[in-house]
Scaffold this motif. Structure first.
Motif, PDB file in Angstrom:
ATOM      1  N   TYR A   1       0.834  -1.198   0.000  1.00  0.00           N
ATOM      2  CA  TYR A   1       0.000   0.000   0.000  1.00  0.00           C
ATOM      3  C   TYR A   1       0.872   1.252   0.000  1.00  0.00           C
ATOM      4  O   TYR A   1       2.008   1.247   0.490  1.00  0.00           O
ATOM      5  CB  TYR A   1      -0.884   0.033   1.249  1.00  0.00           C
ATOM      6  CG  TYR A   1      -2.007  -0.967   1.240  1.00  0.00           C
ATOM      7  CD1 TYR A   1      -3.300  -0.578   0.915  1.00  0.00           C
ATOM      8  CD2 TYR A   1      -1.781  -2.301   1.563  1.00  0.00           C
ATOM      9  CE1 TYR A   1      -4.343  -1.500   0.916  1.00  0.00           C
ATOM     10  CE2 TYR A   1      -2.819  -3.226   1.561  1.00  0.00           C
ATOM     11  CZ  TYR A   1      -4.092  -2.816   1.235  1.00  0.00           C
ATOM     12  OH  TYR A   1      -5.120  -3.724   1.236  1.00  0.00           O
ATOM     13  N   ASN A   2       0.331   2.333  -0.513  1.00  0.00           N
ATOM     14  CA  ASN A   2       0.917   3.654  -0.368  1.00  0.00           C
ATOM     15  C   ASN A   2       0.388   4.169   0.967  1.00  0.00           C
ATOM     16  O   ASN A   2      -0.804   4.443   1.100  1.00  0.00           O
ATOM     17  CB  ASN A   2       0.473   4.551  -1.526  1.00  0.00           C
ATOM     18  CG  ASN A   2       1.115   5.910  -1.484  1.00  0.00           C
ATOM     19  OD1 ASN A   2       2.231   6.064  -1.008  1.00  0.00           O
ATOM     20  ND2 ASN A   2       0.407   6.904  -1.994  1.00  0.00           N
ATOM     21  N   VAL A   3       1.239   4.256   1.973  1.00  0.00           N
ATOM     22  CA  VAL A   3       0.787   4.574   3.327  1.00  0.00           C
ATOM     23  C   VAL A   3       1.779   5.490   4.024  1.00  0.00           C
ATOM     24  O   VAL A   3       2.993   5.387   3.804  1.00  0.00           O
ATOM     25  CB  VAL A   3       0.557   3.279   4.156  1.00  0.00           C
ATOM     26  CG1 VAL A   3       1.831   2.493   4.327  1.00  0.00           C
ATOM     27  CG2 VAL A   3      -0.106   3.561   5.490  1.00  0.00           C
ATOM     28  N   SER A   4       1.257   6.384   4.848  1.00  0.00           N
ATOM     29  CA  SER A   4       2.075   7.279   5.666  1.00  0.00           C
ATOM     30  C   SER A   4       1.533   7.268   7.085  1.00  0.00           C
ATOM     31  O   SER A   4       0.370   6.929   7.309  1.00  0.00           O
ATOM     32  CB  SER A   4       2.023   8.712   5.125  1.00  0.00           C
ATOM     33  OG  SER A   4       2.572   8.783   3.839  1.00  0.00           O
ATOM     34  N   GLY A   5       2.386   7.675   8.017  1.00  0.00           N
ATOM     35  CA  GLY A   5       1.987   7.768   9.410  1.00  0.00           C
ATOM     36  C   GLY A   5       1.790   9.208   9.835  1.00  0.00           C
ATOM     37  O   GLY A   5       2.504  10.103   9.381  1.00  0.00           O
ATOM     38  N   VAL A   6       0.810   9.416  10.714  1.00  0.00           N
ATOM     39  CA  VAL A   6       0.518  10.736  11.264  1.00  0.00           C
ATOM     40  C   VAL A   6       0.409  10.603  12.776  1.00  0.00           C
ATOM     41  O   VAL A   6      -0.223   9.679  13.286  1.00  0.00           O
ATOM     42  CB  VAL A   6      -0.800  11.308  10.689  1.00  0.00           C
ATOM     43  CG1 VAL A   6      -1.211  12.566  11.430  1.00  0.00           C
ATOM     44  CG2 VAL A   6      -0.668  11.586   9.201  1.00  0.00           C
ATOM     45  N   HIS A   7       1.055  11.535  13.474  1.00  0.00           N
ATOM     46  CA  HIS A   7       0.976  11.601  14.930  1.00  0.00           C
ATOM     47  C   HIS A   7       1.191  13.059  15.335  1.00  0.00           C
ATOM     48  O   HIS A   7       1.985  13.764  14.698  1.00  0.00           O
ATOM     49  CB  HIS A   7       2.047  10.708  15.578  1.00  0.00           C
ATOM     50  CG  HIS A   7       1.896  10.589  17.054  1.00  0.00           C
ATOM     51  ND1 HIS A   7       2.523  11.442  17.932  1.00  0.00           N
ATOM     52  CD2 HIS A   7       1.181   9.735  17.815  1.00  0.00           C
ATOM     53  CE1 HIS A   7       2.204  11.114  19.168  1.00  0.00           C
ATOM     54  NE2 HIS A   7       1.383  10.079  19.123  1.00  0.00           N
TER      55      HIS A   7
END
Length: 121
Positions: free
Chosen positions: A37-43
Motif C-alpha cells: 500500500y501507499n501509506v504514511s503515518g501521522v501523529h
C-alpha cells in the motif's frame, strides 16, 4: 462500502503512535507497507517520516486507519472531512460516540474493524 471494499483502497494514512514499535499503530503501518500500500503515518508529535497533520501528506488520501486516543482522533476526523476524505477504519479502542456521530452527520463512511486482521486475508 464494506470492509472488503475499503481494504482494497491503496492510498492510506495510519493515525497513531506509528513511531513506537510497541504500539499497534506501528504494526498496522508496517503491515500496510508490506502489503504494497501507499501509506504514511501521522501523529501529533511528528517524527522521522511521520507527519503531524493530514495536510502534509503528499498524495490524495483514500482512507484513514484511526488508531489513536478518541479525544485526539476526533480532531483528525474533522481535518479529514475538510479534505474530503470519506473512508475511516477505526481500530478497537479508538472509537467514541462523538467520532461516530460526527462521521454519520458528515456522511463519512466509517467502519470499526482491525486492519491487522483484514490484511492477513
Amino acid at each position: 462500502m464494506d470492509i472488503k471494499e475499503m481494504i482494497k483502497l491503496k492510498n492510506w494514512v495510519v493515525i497513531g503512535d506509528v513511531g513506537n514499535e510497541t504500539k499497534y499503530a506501528y504494526r498496522i503501518l508496517k503491515r500496510f507497507e508490506c502489503c504494497g500500500y501507499n501509506v504514511s503515518g501521522v501523529h501529533p508529535k511528528g517524527g522521522k517520516n511521520i507527519y503531524r497533520s493530514l495536510k502534509e501528506i503528499p498524495y490524495k488520501i483514500e482512507a484513514i486507519d484511526l488508531c489513536i486516543n478518541p479525544s485526539l482522533g476526533l480532531e483528525y476526523i474533522k481535518e479529514a472531512n475538510l479534505f474530503g476524505i470519506e473512508n475511516i477504519l477505526i481500530q478497537p479502542g479508538a472509537e467514541s460516540e462523538e467520532i461516530l456521530n460526527y462521521c454519520k452527520e458528515k456522511s463519512i463512511n466509517v467502519i470499526q474493524n482491525c486492519a491487522l486482521v483484514q490484511l492477513q486475508k
